[in-house]
Design an enzyme around this catalytic site. Structure first.
Site, PDB file in Angstrom:
ATOM      1  N   ARG A  93      35.094  31.390  48.393  1.00 36.98           N
ATOM      2  CA  ARG A  93      34.900  30.562  49.774  1.00 36.98           C
ATOM      3  C   ARG A  93      33.985  29.209  49.236  1.00 36.98           C
ATOM      4  NH1 ARG A  93      38.800  32.222  51.051  1.00 36.98           N
ATOM      5  NH2 ARG A  93      39.877  34.133  52.630  1.00 36.98           N
TER       6      ARG A  93
ATOM      7  N   HIS B 194      42.689  24.898  48.487  1.00 36.75           N
ATOM      8  CA  HIS B 194      43.131  25.905  48.517  1.00 36.75           C
ATOM      9  C   HIS B 194      44.357  27.142  48.483  1.00 36.75           C
ATOM     10  CE1 HIS B 194      40.735  29.421  51.417  1.00 36.75           C
ATOM     11  NE2 HIS B 194      41.558  29.654  51.102  1.00 36.75           N
TER      12      HIS B 194
HETATM   13  P1  NDP Z   1      37.929  42.746  47.776  1.00 38.74           P
HETATM   14  O1  NDP Z   1      37.131  43.467  48.629  1.00 38.74           O
HETATM   15  O2  NDP Z   1      38.420  43.817  46.808  1.00 38.74           O
HETATM   16  O3  NDP Z   1      36.113  42.586  46.216  1.00 38.74           O
HETATM   17  C1  NDP Z   1      34.749  42.427  46.640  1.00 38.74           C
HETATM   18  C2  NDP Z   1      34.257  42.444  45.203  1.00 38.74           C
HETATM   19  O4  NDP Z   1      33.025  41.152  45.519  1.00 38.74           O
HETATM   20  C3  NDP Z   1      33.670  44.333  44.769  1.00 38.74           C
HETATM   21  O5  NDP Z   1      34.245  44.496  43.535  1.00 38.74           O
HETATM   22  C4  NDP Z   1      32.588  43.953  45.720  1.00 38.74           C
HETATM   23  O6  NDP Z   1      31.438  44.597  44.802  1.00 38.74           O
HETATM   24  C5  NDP Z   1      31.494  41.958  45.423  1.00 38.74           C
HETATM   25  N1  NDP Z   1      30.578  41.830  46.130  1.00 38.74           N
HETATM   26  C6  NDP Z   1      30.815  42.033  47.159  1.00 38.74           C
HETATM   27  N2  NDP Z   1      29.742  41.559  47.836  1.00 38.74           N
HETATM   28  C7  NDP Z   1      28.419  41.172  46.726  1.00 38.74           C
HETATM   29  C8  NDP Z   1      27.300  41.479  46.447  1.00 38.74           C
HETATM   30  N3  NDP Z   1      26.772  40.440  47.663  1.00 38.74           N
HETATM   31  N4  NDP Z   1      26.858  41.032  45.522  1.00 38.74           N
HETATM   32  C9  NDP Z   1      27.943  41.117  44.454  1.00 38.74           C
HETATM   33  N5  NDP Z   1      28.862  41.506  44.745  1.00 38.74           N
HETATM   34  C10 NDP Z   1      29.576  41.697  45.915  1.00 38.74           C
HETATM   35  O7  NDP Z   1      38.011  41.405  47.654  1.00 38.74           O
HETATM   36  P2  NDP Z   1      39.509  40.398  46.797  1.00 38.74           P
HETATM   37  O8  NDP Z   1      39.351  40.700  45.314  1.00 38.74           O
HETATM   38  O9  NDP Z   1      40.401  40.744  47.471  1.00 38.74           O
HETATM   39  O10 NDP Z   1      38.754  39.249  47.430  1.00 38.74           O
HETATM   40  C11 NDP Z   1      38.109  38.247  46.896  1.00 38.74           C
HETATM   41  C12 NDP Z   1      37.163  36.668  47.881  1.00 38.74           C
HETATM   42  O11 NDP Z   1      38.435  36.257  47.645  1.00 38.74           O
HETATM   43  C13 NDP Z   1      38.065  36.769  49.498  1.00 38.74           C
HETATM   44  O12 NDP Z   1      36.713  38.115  50.545  1.00 38.74           O
HETATM   45  C14 NDP Z   1      38.418  35.890  49.284  1.00 38.74           C
HETATM   46  O13 NDP Z   1      37.449  35.240  49.951  1.00 38.74           O
HETATM   47  C15 NDP Z   1      38.639  35.187  48.225  1.00 38.74           C
HETATM   48  N6  NDP Z   1      40.011  35.068  48.100  1.00 38.74           N
HETATM   49  C16 NDP Z   1      40.601  33.419  48.290  1.00 38.74           C
HETATM   50  C17 NDP Z   1      41.595  32.918  47.919  1.00 38.74           C
HETATM   51  C18 NDP Z   1      41.918  31.934  48.274  1.00 38.74           C
HETATM   52  O14 NDP Z   1      43.580  31.536  47.922  1.00 38.74           O
HETATM   53  N7  NDP Z   1      41.736  30.485  47.478  1.00 38.74           N
HETATM   54  C19 NDP Z   1      43.135  34.434  48.254  1.00 38.74           C
HETATM   55  C20 NDP Z   1      42.491  35.217  48.497  1.00 38.74           C
HETATM   56  C21 NDP Z   1      40.927  35.918  48.614  1.00 38.74           C
HETATM   57  P3  NDP Z   1      31.532  46.095  44.924  1.00 38.74           P
HETATM   58  O15 NDP Z   1      33.330  46.124  43.885  1.00 38.74           O
HETATM   59  O16 NDP Z   1      30.185  46.689  44.133  1.00 38.74           O
HETATM   60  O17 NDP Z   1      31.922  46.430  46.158  1.00 38.74           O
END
Ligand code: NDP
Length: 294
Positions: free
Chosen positions: A210, A258
């Site tokens: 984001r 995006h």
């Molecule tokens: P997931 O929920 O599957 O994965 C999120 C990951 O981020 C997990 O590994 C989690 O750790 C890690 N994480 C979250 N908070 C923290 C933190 N504070 N410190 C360290 N690691 C953290 O999400 P997705 O992979 O499905 O999507 C991720 C993001 O990608 C979305 O939220 C969105 O913002 C972005 N996105 C962008 C798109 C675009 O078109 N540009 C399209 C789709 C998504 P843990 O495994 O330990 O829980």
């Protein structure tokens, strides 16, 4: 899909915001942007809020009645597109695609050695659906690959770093830093001057998380100082990126609007599944953990 819509699906009525009918009848709300103020007022039967996007940042969660589940679009197809985008951005640079396009214009046959894959290191911030998947692919291709996430991961041939205390070590000595994080209170602004200083000199940043993960001014400074070699941004703090933004014309920055994930069909099917789960009274699958914020 209209923007800022709040659509209640409650046979026989399907309502399109700003019409709310009798809010006490509404059990499902679908929304594609932040909720308009007061949207949830009187929705005493609300079971689930379905956000028609991948990250739930921007929702007015504080106004959500207690006990309401939140679903988001998170399908394999959507993740696949972002994974493709991330592979493309690394390969585009490593394999000198821009240079060859320029050479062709000049009818110039000039090979350029790509960086060797086993000597190229990548860290993916976020190891979930998207980050975990792309990290596995990079590792399979032979890149030195690491992930940084909240919890430690055990994945073959991938180094795992965890939490705030592991961030600097995760960033150090990487040629590519990829952000695939959700936007939460903990990750907002995580790509800042401090994290750039922790990166290898000349590292390249790719942000598909984001826009609010990134301090855009600090990025420009880091590229101008040579600390970063450049960045590719699919997401920006303000979208569309304002005409006045220095990012548009900075030679070290590539902007895409995006589009890392583009087609939402599979997500819409997933939203329909959630509606069916509500209607049939079964447990709703894959709800967002509101305490974690993703
Ligand atoms: P997931 O929920 O599957 O994965 C999120 C990951 O981020 C997990 O590994 C989690 O750790 C890690 N994480 C979250 N908070 C923290 C933190 N504070 N410190 C360290 N690691 C953290 O999400 P997705 O992979 O499905 O999507 C991720 C993001 O990608 C979305 O939220 C969105 O913002 C972005 N996105 C962008 C798109 C675009 O078109 N540009 C399209 C789709 C998504 P843990 O495994 O330990 O829980």
């Amino acid at each position: 899909m209209p923007s800022r819509c709040g659509t209640a699906v409650s046979p026989p009525s399907r309502l399109l915001w700003p019409h709310r009918g009798d809010p006490a009848d509404v059990d499902i709300v679908l929304i594609d942007k932040g909720a308009p103020p007061g949207l949830f007022e009187g929705m005493t039967r609300l079971r689930v809020l379905i956000f028609l996007g991948a990250g739930i940042d921007g929702l007015r969660l504080a106004e959500l009645p207690a006990g309401v589940g939140v679903a988001r679009l998170a399908t394999r197809e959507l993740a696949s597109e972002v994974v493709q985008y991330l592979l493309l951005r690394v390969l585009y640079r490593q394999r000198h695609a821009a240079e060859y396009a320029a050479h062709q214009q000049r009818r110039e046959w000039r090979p350029i050695a790509p960086a060797k894959t086993p000597e190229t290191s990548i860290v993916v911030l976020g190891a979930g659906r998207i980050g975990g998947w792309v990290a596995k692919l990079f590792a399979e291709l032979g890149y030195r690959t690491a992930v940084w996430s909240r919890s430690l991961k055990q994945i073959d041939n991938i180094e795992s770093f965890q939490g705030p205390s592991g961030l600097k070590a995760a960033l150090a000595e990487r040629d590519y830093v990829i952000c695939a994080l959700p936007l939460t209170g903990e990750t907002r602004g995580i790509l800042n001057a401090d994290s750039f200083a922790a990166m290898k000199r000349g590292a390249f940043l790719i942000n598909a998380g984001r826009g609010a993960h990134l301090d855009e001014r600090a990025l420009i400074q880091a590229i101008d100082d040579g600390q970063l070699s450049g960045a590719c941004l699919d997401v920006c703090a303000v979208e569309p990126l304002p005409m006045s933004s220095a990012l548009w014309t900075h030679p070290g920055v590539t902007i895409t609007p995006h589009v890392a994930s583009y087609w939402v069909d599979s997500g819409i099917e997933q939203a329909a599944d959630v509606c069916r789960q509500v209607r049939s009274g079964v447990e709703i699958k894959n709800l967002v953990d509101l305490n974690r914020g993703y």
